[in-house]
Design a protein around this motif. Structure first.
Motif, PDB file in Angstrom:
ATOM      1  N   LYS A  23       0.827  -1.213   0.000  1.00  0.00           N
ATOM      2  CA  LYS A  23       0.000   0.000   0.000  1.00  0.00           C
ATOM      3  C   LYS A  23       0.863   1.267   0.000  1.00  0.00           C
ATOM      4  O   LYS A  23       0.383   2.327  -0.356  1.00  0.00           O
ATOM      5  CB  LYS A  23      -0.966  -0.013   1.174  1.00  0.00           C
ATOM      6  N   PRO A  60      -4.782   3.555   4.041  1.00  0.00           N
ATOM      7  CA  PRO A  60      -3.879   3.646   5.186  1.00  0.00           C
ATOM      8  C   PRO A  60      -4.166   2.620   6.277  1.00  0.00           C
ATOM      9  O   PRO A  60      -3.257   2.198   6.980  1.00  0.00           O
ATOM     10  CB  PRO A  60      -4.103   5.062   5.717  1.00  0.00           C
ATOM     11  N   SER A  61      -5.399   2.214   6.426  1.00  0.00           N
ATOM     12  CA  SER A  61      -5.731   1.296   7.523  1.00  0.00           C
ATOM     13  C   SER A  61      -6.173  -0.063   7.015  1.00  0.00           C
ATOM     14  O   SER A  61      -6.813  -0.825   7.743  1.00  0.00           O
ATOM     15  CB  SER A  61      -6.820   1.914   8.394  1.00  0.00           C
ATOM     16  N   GLY A  62      -5.850  -0.361   5.770  1.00  0.00           N
ATOM     17  CA  GLY A  62      -6.208  -1.650   5.203  1.00  0.00           C
ATOM     18  C   GLY A  62      -7.627  -1.647   4.652  1.00  0.00           C
ATOM     19  O   GLY A  62      -8.265  -0.601   4.521  1.00  0.00           O
ATOM     20  N   ARG A  66      -9.424  -7.703   6.990  1.00  0.00           N
ATOM     21  CA  ARG A  66      -8.125  -7.517   7.651  1.00  0.00           C
ATOM     22  C   ARG A  66      -7.817  -6.053   7.912  1.00  0.00           C
ATOM     23  O   ARG A  66      -6.692  -5.696   8.259  1.00  0.00           O
ATOM     24  CB  ARG A  66      -7.012  -8.152   6.815  1.00  0.00           C
ATOM     25  N   MET A  67      -8.819  -5.199   7.760  1.00  0.00           N
ATOM     26  CA  MET A  67      -8.631  -3.778   8.049  1.00  0.00           C
ATOM     27  C   MET A  67      -8.425  -3.575   9.548  1.00  0.00           C
ATOM     28  O   MET A  67      -8.825  -4.416  10.350  1.00  0.00           O
ATOM     29  CB  MET A  67      -9.880  -3.060   7.562  1.00  0.00           C
ATOM     30  N   CYS A  68      -7.803  -2.459   9.938  1.00  0.00           N
ATOM     31  CA  CYS A  68      -7.575  -2.179  11.359  1.00  0.00           C
ATOM     32  C   CYS A  68      -8.910  -2.148  12.106  1.00  0.00           C
ATOM     33  O   CYS A  68      -9.763  -1.310  11.823  1.00  0.00           O
ATOM     34  CB  CYS A  68      -6.874  -0.837  11.509  1.00  0.00           C
ATOM     35  N   PRO A  69      -9.094  -3.022  13.084  1.00  0.00           N
ATOM     36  CA  PRO A  69     -10.360  -3.012  13.822  1.00  0.00           C
ATOM     37  C   PRO A  69     -10.498  -1.783  14.722  1.00  0.00           C
ATOM     38  O   PRO A  69     -11.593  -1.467  15.169  1.00  0.00           O
ATOM     39  CB  PRO A  69     -10.291  -4.296  14.657  1.00  0.00           C
ATOM     40  N   GLY A  70      -9.370  -1.070  14.922  1.00  0.00           N
ATOM     41  CA  GLY A  70      -9.426   0.130  15.756  1.00  0.00           C
ATOM     42  C   GLY A  70      -9.660   1.383  14.919  1.00  0.00           C
ATOM     43  O   GLY A  70      -9.531   2.492  15.433  1.00  0.00           O
ATOM     44  N   LEU A  73     -11.804   4.231  16.246  1.00  0.00           N
ATOM     45  CA  LEU A  73     -11.118   4.890  17.363  1.00  0.00           C
ATOM     46  C   LEU A  73      -9.975   5.757  16.832  1.00  0.00           C
ATOM     47  O   LEU A  73      -9.819   6.917  17.227  1.00  0.00           O
ATOM     48  CB  LEU A  73     -10.566   3.825  18.325  1.00  0.00           C
ATOM     49  N   ALA A  74      -9.195   5.188  15.895  1.00  0.00           N
ATOM     50  CA  ALA A  74      -8.024   5.887  15.359  1.00  0.00           C
ATOM     51  C   ALA A  74      -8.408   7.198  14.674  1.00  0.00           C
ATOM     52  O   ALA A  74      -7.732   8.211  14.858  1.00  0.00           O
ATOM     53  CB  ALA A  74      -7.284   4.979  14.374  1.00  0.00           C
ATOM     54  N   MET A  77      -9.059   9.563  17.511  1.00  0.00           N
ATOM     55  CA  MET A  77      -7.964   9.780  18.442  1.00  0.00           C
ATOM     56  C   MET A  77      -6.790  10.557  17.821  1.00  0.00           C
ATOM     57  O   MET A  77      -6.254  11.467  18.440  1.00  0.00           O
ATOM     58  CB  MET A  77      -7.458   8.405  18.880  1.00  0.00           C
ATOM     59  N   VAL A  78      -6.423  10.200  16.588  1.00  0.00           N
ATOM     60  CA  VAL A  78      -5.248  10.821  15.968  1.00  0.00           C
ATOM     61  C   VAL A  78      -5.483  12.322  15.730  1.00  0.00           C
ATOM     62  O   VAL A  78      -4.659  13.145  16.160  1.00  0.00           O
ATOM     63  CB  VAL A  78      -4.824  10.083  14.681  1.00  0.00           C
TER      64      VAL A  78
END
Ligand code: HEM
Length: 125
Positions: A23, A60-62, A66-70, A73-74, A77-78
């Motif tokens: 990616k 960026p997060s998939g 299989r993508m980021c489960p967070g 939140l991310a 939060m970011v």
């Protein structure tokens, strides 16, 4: 020998292959992004981008299962963290360095996983 192979764009993908999606390269494809190596955050204001894994110009997060489960939140939060730091301080590069001299190069790395997954059995109190 794999039981059933799949063909994608003329490439044979053997069944059970482990696929790594580059990616990093997708996000720097000059067919999609102009001046892909320049730090230009404003580029994201100029066009509609889906970073939830459905638009494949930038992932960026998939994507998919299989993508980021967070991710939800991310994405809260970011920006909150960055905004808080910008709001509460004035920032400058280290002594003697001009902003355009800040080194933004990357170091290659791959996240590892446990070879043997941890299995914990809950015990009723
Ligand atoms: C600030 C918060 C977070 C950021 C910036 C973040 C970022 C990322 C990124 C960039 C990936 C790689 C996606 C890809 O493979 O292309 C990822 C994957 C992953 N993230 Fe997060 N993440 C965050 C929070 C979380 C949280 C809270 C969890 C767990 C509750 C989590 C669990 C995971 C897991 C398990 C993967 C790997 C998914 C897989 O390959 O199967 N992340 N994350």
């Amino acid at each position: 020998m794999a039981e059933v192979d799949t063909e994608i764009n003329g490439y044979i993908v053997p069944k059970n292959s482990q696929i790594f999606v580059n990616k990093w390269t997708i996000g720097r494809d000059s067919n999609i992004w102009s001046n892909p190596d320049s730090f230009d955050p404003e580029r994201f204001l100029k066009r509609e981008i889906d970073i939830r894994g459905q638009g494949f110009d930038l992932i960026p997060s998939g994507s998919g299962k299989r993508m980021c489960p967070g991710f939800p939140l991310a994405t809260r939060m970011v920006p909150l963290m960055v905004e808080t730091m910008i709001h509460n301080f004035n920032w400058k590069p280290k002594k003697g360095m001009k902003p355009e001299e800040v080194d933004v190069s990357e170091k290659f790395g791959v996240a590892l996983q446990k070879a043997v997954p941890l299995k914990a059995i809950p015990i009723k109190l």
